[in-house]
Motif scaffolding. Structure first.
Motif, PDB file in Angstrom:
ATOM      1  N   LEU B 179      -5.964  15.730   2.414  1.00 19.02           N
ATOM      2  CA  LEU B 179      -4.707  15.962   3.137  1.00 19.02           C
ATOM      3  C   LEU B 179      -3.513  15.448   2.320  1.00 19.02           C
ATOM      4  CD1 LEU B 179      -5.952  15.064   6.728  1.00 19.02           C
ATOM      5  CD2 LEU B 179      -5.084  17.308   6.001  1.00 19.02           C
ATOM      6  N   SER B 180      -3.678  14.306   1.660  1.00 18.17           N
ATOM      7  CA  SER B 180      -2.598  13.760   0.827  1.00 18.17           C
ATOM      8  C   SER B 180      -2.285  14.720  -0.310  1.00 18.17           C
ATOM      9  CB  SER B 180      -3.005  12.402   0.238  1.00 18.17           C
ATOM     10  OG  SER B 180      -3.315  11.504   1.266  1.00 18.17           O
ATOM     11  N   ASN B 181      -3.343  15.240  -0.935  1.00 21.21           N
ATOM     12  CA  ASN B 181      -3.157  16.216  -2.017  1.00 21.21           C
ATOM     13  C   ASN B 181      -2.468  17.481  -1.519  1.00 21.21           C
ATOM     14  OD1 ASN B 181      -3.996  15.636  -4.752  1.00 21.21           O
ATOM     15  ND2 ASN B 181      -5.991  15.107  -3.840  1.00 21.21           N
ATOM     16  N   ALA B 182      -2.862  17.920  -0.320  1.00 21.20           N
ATOM     17  CA  ALA B 182      -2.266  19.155   0.231  1.00 21.20           C
ATOM     18  C   ALA B 182      -0.760  18.968   0.430  1.00 21.20           C
ATOM     19  CB  ALA B 182      -2.951  19.521   1.548  1.00 21.20           C
ATOM     20  N   ILE B 183      -0.358  17.802   0.951  1.00 20.72           N
ATOM     21  CA  ILE B 183       1.080  17.560   1.153  1.00 20.72           C
ATOM     22  C   ILE B 183       1.778  17.463  -0.207  1.00 20.72           C
ATOM     23  CG2 ILE B 183       2.803  15.926   2.043  1.00 20.72           C
ATOM     24  CD1 ILE B 183       0.905  15.218   4.286  1.00 20.72           C
ATOM     25  N   PHE B 184       1.160  16.774  -1.158  1.00 22.89           N
ATOM     26  CA  PHE B 184       1.783  16.603  -2.479  1.00 22.89           C
ATOM     27  C   PHE B 184       2.003  17.967  -3.140  1.00 22.89           C
ATOM     28  CE2 PHE B 184       1.944  15.460  -6.994  1.00 22.89           C
ATOM     29  CZ  PHE B 184       2.909  14.460  -6.937  1.00 22.89           C
ATOM     30  N   LYS B 185       0.995  18.822  -3.044  1.00 23.83           N
ATOM     31  CA  LYS B 185       1.111  20.157  -3.663  1.00 23.83           C
ATOM     32  C   LYS B 185       2.170  20.993  -2.959  1.00 23.83           C
ATOM     33  CE  LYS B 185      -3.507  20.572  -5.544  1.00 23.83           C
ATOM     34  NZ  LYS B 185      -4.863  20.873  -5.145  1.00 23.83           N
ATOM     35  N   LYS B 186       2.228  20.902  -1.626  1.00 21.99           N
ATOM     36  CA  LYS B 186       3.209  21.698  -0.871  1.00 21.99           C
ATOM     37  C   LYS B 186       4.631  21.338  -1.283  1.00 21.99           C
ATOM     38  CE  LYS B 186       4.730  22.269   3.962  1.00 21.99           C
ATOM     39  NZ  LYS B 186       5.415  23.534   3.825  1.00 21.99           N
ATOM     40  N   PHE B 187       4.853  20.073  -1.652  1.00 15.31           N
ATOM     41  CA  PHE B 187       6.212  19.626  -2.001  1.00 15.31           C
ATOM     42  C   PHE B 187       6.355  19.422  -3.511  1.00 15.31           C
ATOM     43  CE2 PHE B 187       5.759  18.807   2.427  1.00 15.31           C
ATOM     44  CZ  PHE B 187       6.982  19.177   2.943  1.00 15.31           C
ATOM     45  N   ASP B 188       5.627  20.214  -4.258  1.00 13.99           N
ATOM     46  CA  ASP B 188       5.641  20.118  -5.716  1.00 13.99           C
ATOM     47  C   ASP B 188       7.083  20.150  -6.233  1.00 13.99           C
ATOM     48  OD1 ASP B 188       4.458  19.900  -8.163  1.00 13.99           O
ATOM     49  OD2 ASP B 188       4.417  22.067  -8.473  1.00 13.99           O
ATOM     50  N   GLY B 189       7.419  19.233  -7.113  1.00 16.29           N
ATOM     51  CA  GLY B 189       8.769  19.248  -7.674  1.00 16.29           C
ATOM     52  C   GLY B 189       9.679  18.233  -7.023  1.00 16.29           C
ATOM     53  N   ARG B 190       9.293  17.752  -5.869  1.00 13.50           N
ATOM     54  CA  ARG B 190      10.111  16.756  -5.214  1.00 13.50           C
ATOM     55  C   ARG B 190       9.597  15.352  -5.566  1.00 13.50           C
ATOM     56  NH1 ARG B 190      12.403  15.453   0.584  1.00 13.50           N
ATOM     57  NH2 ARG B 190      11.825  13.284   0.448  1.00 13.50           N
ATOM     58  N   GLN B 191      10.479  14.381  -5.593  1.00 10.29           N
ATOM     59  CA  GLN B 191      10.087  13.016  -5.944  1.00 10.29           C
ATOM     60  C   GLN B 191       9.353  12.342  -4.779  1.00 10.29           C
ATOM     61  OE1 GLN B 191      10.536  11.222  -8.932  1.00 10.29           O
ATOM     62  NE2 GLN B 191      10.895  13.290  -9.681  1.00 10.29           N
ATOM     63  N   LEU B 192       8.058  12.438  -4.802  1.00 15.20           N
ATOM     64  CA  LEU B 192       7.271  11.758  -3.766  1.00 15.20           C
ATOM     65  C   LEU B 192       6.558  10.579  -4.433  1.00 15.20           C
ATOM     66  CD1 LEU B 192       5.861  14.818  -1.792  1.00 15.20           C
ATOM     67  CD2 LEU B 192       7.584  13.196  -1.032  1.00 15.20           C
ATOM     68  N   THR B 193       7.324   9.546  -4.715  1.00 18.89           N
ATOM     69  CA  THR B 193       6.847   8.413  -5.508  1.00 18.89           C
ATOM     70  C   THR B 193       5.614   7.754  -4.897  1.00 18.89           C
ATOM     71  OG1 THR B 193       9.167   8.017  -5.957  1.00 18.89           O
ATOM     72  CG2 THR B 193       7.632   6.280  -6.596  1.00 18.89           C
ATOM     73  N   TYR B 194       5.701   7.473  -3.605  1.00 18.92           N
ATOM     74  CA  TYR B 194       4.616   6.708  -2.975  1.00 18.92           C
ATOM     75  C   TYR B 194       3.392   7.583  -2.693  1.00 18.92           C
ATOM     76  CZ  TYR B 194       7.675   2.687  -2.628  1.00 18.92           C
ATOM     77  OH  TYR B 194       8.485   1.632  -2.942  1.00 18.92           O
ATOM     78  N   LEU B 195       3.633   8.848  -2.372  1.00 20.21           N
ATOM     79  CA  LEU B 195       2.485   9.745  -2.180  1.00 20.21           C
ATOM     80  C   LEU B 195       1.740   9.890  -3.501  1.00 20.21           C
ATOM     81  CD1 LEU B 195       1.003  11.398  -0.080  1.00 20.21           C
ATOM     82  CD2 LEU B 195       2.433  13.354  -0.646  1.00 20.21           C
ATOM     83  N   LYS B 196       2.495  10.011  -4.596  1.00 18.70           N
ATOM     84  CA  LYS B 196       1.865  10.084  -5.920  1.00 18.70           C
ATOM     85  C   LYS B 196       1.107   8.781  -6.202  1.00 18.70           C
ATOM     86  CE  LYS B 196       2.682  11.278 -10.740  1.00 18.70           C
ATOM     87  NZ  LYS B 196       1.810  10.250 -11.254  1.00 18.70           N
ATOM     88  N   MET B 197       1.703   7.672  -5.792  1.00 20.04           N
ATOM     89  CA  MET B 197       1.066   6.370  -6.057  1.00 20.04           C
ATOM     90  C   MET B 197      -0.295   6.263  -5.356  1.00 20.04           C
ATOM     91  SD  MET B 197       2.635   2.605  -5.257  1.00 20.04           S
ATOM     92  CE  MET B 197       1.662   1.109  -5.473  1.00 20.04           C
ATOM     93  N   ILE B 198      -0.381   6.708  -4.097  1.00 13.41           N
ATOM     94  CA  ILE B 198      -1.691   6.569  -3.421  1.00 13.41           C
ATOM     95  C   ILE B 198      -2.706   7.548  -4.026  1.00 13.41           C
ATOM     96  CG2 ILE B 198      -0.733   5.630  -1.262  1.00 13.41           C
ATOM     97  CD1 ILE B 198      -1.469   8.366   0.046  1.00 13.41           C
ATOM     98  N   LEU B 199      -2.224   8.696  -4.502  1.00 14.30           N
ATOM     99  CA  LEU B 199      -3.150   9.636  -5.155  1.00 14.30           C
ATOM    100  C   LEU B 199      -3.621   9.073  -6.495  1.00 14.30           C
ATOM    101  CD1 LEU B 199      -1.353  12.976  -4.224  1.00 14.30           C
ATOM    102  CD2 LEU B 199      -3.621  12.222  -3.453  1.00 14.30           C
ATOM    103  N   ASP B 200      -2.732   8.365  -7.204  1.00 17.42           N
ATOM    104  CA  ASP B 200      -3.133   7.714  -8.464  1.00 17.42           C
ATOM    105  C   ASP B 200      -4.149   6.609  -8.191  1.00 17.42           C
ATOM    106  OD1 ASP B 200      -1.529   9.383  -9.913  1.00 17.42           O
ATOM    107  OD2 ASP B 200       0.131   7.954 -10.125  1.00 17.42           O
ATOM    108  N   ILE B 201      -3.888   5.823  -7.132  1.00 15.27           N
ATOM    109  CA  ILE B 201      -4.860   4.771  -6.760  1.00 15.27           C
ATOM    110  C   ILE B 201      -6.205   5.427  -6.438  1.00 15.27           C
ATOM    111  CG2 ILE B 201      -5.445   3.045  -4.998  1.00 15.27           C
ATOM    112  CD1 ILE B 201      -2.449   2.369  -4.815  1.00 15.27           C
ATOM    113  N   ASP B 202      -6.132   6.523  -5.713  1.00 19.81           N
ATOM    114  CA  ASP B 202      -7.355   7.225  -5.306  1.00 19.81           C
ATOM    115  C   ASP B 202      -8.158   7.695  -6.525  1.00 19.81           C
ATOM    116  OD1 ASP B 202      -8.938   8.091  -3.076  1.00 19.81           O
ATOM    117  OD2 ASP B 202      -8.407  10.148  -3.608  1.00 19.81           O
ATOM    118  N   LYS B 203      -7.454   8.126  -7.570  1.00 24.66           N
ATOM    119  CA  LYS B 203      -8.166   8.552  -8.800  1.00 24.66           C
ATOM    120  C   LYS B 203      -8.982   7.391  -9.368  1.00 24.66           C
ATOM    121  CE  LYS B 203      -5.668  12.464 -10.712  1.00 24.66           C
ATOM    122  NZ  LYS B 203      -4.364  12.474 -10.048  1.00 24.66           N
TER     123      LYS B 203
END
Lengths: 272, 275
Positions: B179-203
């Motif tokens: 679900l986090s990835n789906a939201i991140f992809k939907k808003f591609d190009g926008r600065q979603l710093t913290y959403l990116k951070m949790i996805l990086d942690i998840d990696k």
């Protein structure tokens, strides 16, 4: 008389009591520390806070007996189960008691059954005791069934016929010196009829409602006294699971939920 | 009165009136206690209604103080889809289903669900998650994750490796990563710093037993929207409300037998009494 709301802007007028710095804690005309503390039971104080009058110790003891019989450690009981679910999410014990207590405000069990019991027994009282003097047998035949099934609030309980707690409470009331009053006498008559017809008897919520009505308490007061009567078992269920793994209560696999809705389908474009 | 202790008032200075920047009630011309119209953060309620603003706009307006941009509204809207239902096996949902089927008053069903959902294992720790993300945003993630993975003592008890990241049923679950990835992809190009951070942690957690919990997704998106951590638990509860309501009401007119009940043959007394 119209309410003077302007007088209530910024001022409280309490008939119950309160605390003033240096003036002590007043409760219903008593000093909490001088008159109540270390002299009365918590059930006496709770009943006083509902009704405004400090009851006899024996009455508070009888109500305490009902609380003990009403709720026990078994996580299958719905209010207790809510306490268990509260432990699973690691919410506080206060949350468990409050949420489980709310669960017991039900028309099927617990405190919420009070209004229906009162309505049923008041109807019986008016028709069979005062002002009318109809036969209890006729009242039961005409009023205790809906669609051919027994519907007599205060009588019968979920799952099983019979209630071992009722004779225990009756013995305890007798030991405490209480006499059987008119509401309980009427209930006993209804019970003997239902027992013969359906094998059903008085339930615990019915017993305490009738007992307290015989003591002169109003339905609102009885509902207040019984408001948290399901909580002792919730403590047990919560503390049984608070230190267990979070999903370790009746664990459910995905397949343990039977989905019976629409099959998977394409999401349509969002209407503008 | 107890004479042993001399009580002395602290003489705290309390305000004379409660203050709010959220709702201004305009008094009725003929009754001082009646309202003729509400203004929210300066906007007329009737005008908001007439101009077609919706539920998510109002949530954002009253919690952030301004109407959302189109992107912020879409982001909060997307989060509301991701969080709309904790699922029928979640303890909060099970609680409302059990309460409903046992004929608890209907007005209690949602509060019961929200109270159970408020535990630290669900919505209750969202503020802690948000503070963790904020505190570590500028730190090198590699060393942080190495040290977290080295000292981790799970998966027993689904213990968190960091606030918002844990096993579920003692193993890595991917639902909220997806679900986090789906939201991140939907808003591609926008600065979603913290959403990116949790996805990086998840990696970094891909080979571990831990994954993204819903509190991490909620916390990250709320931080990207500019929310203070103290809004976290309540916003999580608010977003999960539709599912709790739906599951509760679905059960509320059913017979008590519509939920399983463990028979005596499967109820085992163990421990002290059997010693």
């Amino acid at each position: 008389m119209m309410t003077d709301f302007d007088k209530l802007r910024g001022s409280i007028y309490s008939t119950k009591g309160g605390w003033t710095v240096g003036g002590g804690i007043a409760t219903h005309g008593h000093s909490l520390l001088d008159d109540i503390f270390a002299k009365c039971s918590v059930f006496q104080v709770m009943i006083m806070n509902v009704t405004g009058k400090l009851p006899e110790r024996r009455l508070a003891d009888l109500v305490e007996g009902v609380f003990i019989c009403m709720s026990w450690p078994d996580s299958r009981i719905w209010c207790n189960k809510i306490g268990t679910f509260t432990a699973m999410t690691r919410a506080s014990a206060t949350t468990a008691i409050a949420a489980g207590g709310l669960g017991g405000d039900s028309t099927m069990y617990g405190a919420g059954t009070g209004y229906a019991i009162n309505s049923f027994i008041e109807s019986a009282y008016q028709k069979c005791v005062s002002p009318n003097n109809d036969s209890v047998e006729t009242f039961v035949k005409e009023n205790a069934y809906r669609g051919g099934r027994l519907y007599a609030p205060g009588f019968a309980r979920p799952f099983v016929k019979g209630d071992e707690r009722i004779p225990a409470m009756r013995r305890y009331a007798k030991k405490l010196g209480f006499e059987v009053g008119p509401y309980e006498t009427l209930a006993n008559e209804i019970e003997s009829i239902l027992s013969k017809r359906d094998g059903e008897g008085l339930n615990l919520a019915g017993y305490i409602m009738l007992f307290l009505k015989d003591q002169g308490y109003s339905i609102e007061e009885v509902m207040g006294i019984g408001a948290m009567s399901v909580t002792t078992g919730i403590y047990a269920s919560y503390f049984e699971y608070i230190n267990r793994p979070p999903e370790a209560f009746l664990s459910l696999k995905v397949e343990d939920i039977d989905y019976v809705g629409e099959t998977m389908r394409e999401v349509p474009e969002k209407p503008v | 009165m107890n004479k042993d202790v001399k009580l002395e008032s602290r003489k705290d200075s309390f305000v004379a009136k409660a203050q709010t920047v959220i709702c201004q009630e305009k008094v009725s011309s003929n009754h001082e206690y009646h309202v003729k119209e509400n203004y929210f953060c300066g906007y007329s309620q009737v005008s908001l209604l007439e101009k077609g603003y919706g539920y998510i706009d109002m949530v954002y307006l009253m919690t952030r103080g301004e109407l959302p941009t189109a992107l912020d509204r879409q982001l909060l809207d997307s989060l509301s889809v991701a969080l709309c239902n904790p699922g029928p096996r979640h303890p909060a949902t099970r609680a409302v289903m059990e309460a409903a089927v046992s004929k608890t008053a209907k007005s209690h069903l949602l509060p019961i669900g929200l109270m159970v959902l408020g535990g630290d294992n669900a919505a209750g720790s969202t503020d802690t998650v948000m503070r963790f993300l904020r505190a570590n945003r500028r730190k090198p993630l590699d060393s942080l994750m190495d040290s977290l993975l080295d000292s981790y003592e799970g998966p027993e008890n689904d213990v968190e490796i960091a606030p918002g990241f844990a096993p579920h049923f003692e193993a890595r679950e991917l639902l909220y990563s997806n679900l986090s990835n789906a939201i991140f992809k939907k808003f591609d190009g926008r600065q979603l710093t913290y959403l990116k951070m949790i996805l990086d942690i998840d990696k970094h957690l891909e080979r571990s037993c831990c994954g993204i919990k819903p509190s991490a997704l909620v916390g990250a998106v709320l931080l990207d929207l500019g929310f203070h951590p103290r809004y976290g638990p309540s916003m999580y509860q608010l977003l999960a409300t539709p599912g709790l309501v739906a599951h509760a009401i679905e059960m509320s007119n059913k017979n008590i037998t519509a939920m399983p009940f463990v028979g005596d043959e499967n109820y085992h007394h163990v421990g002290k009494n059997d010693d």
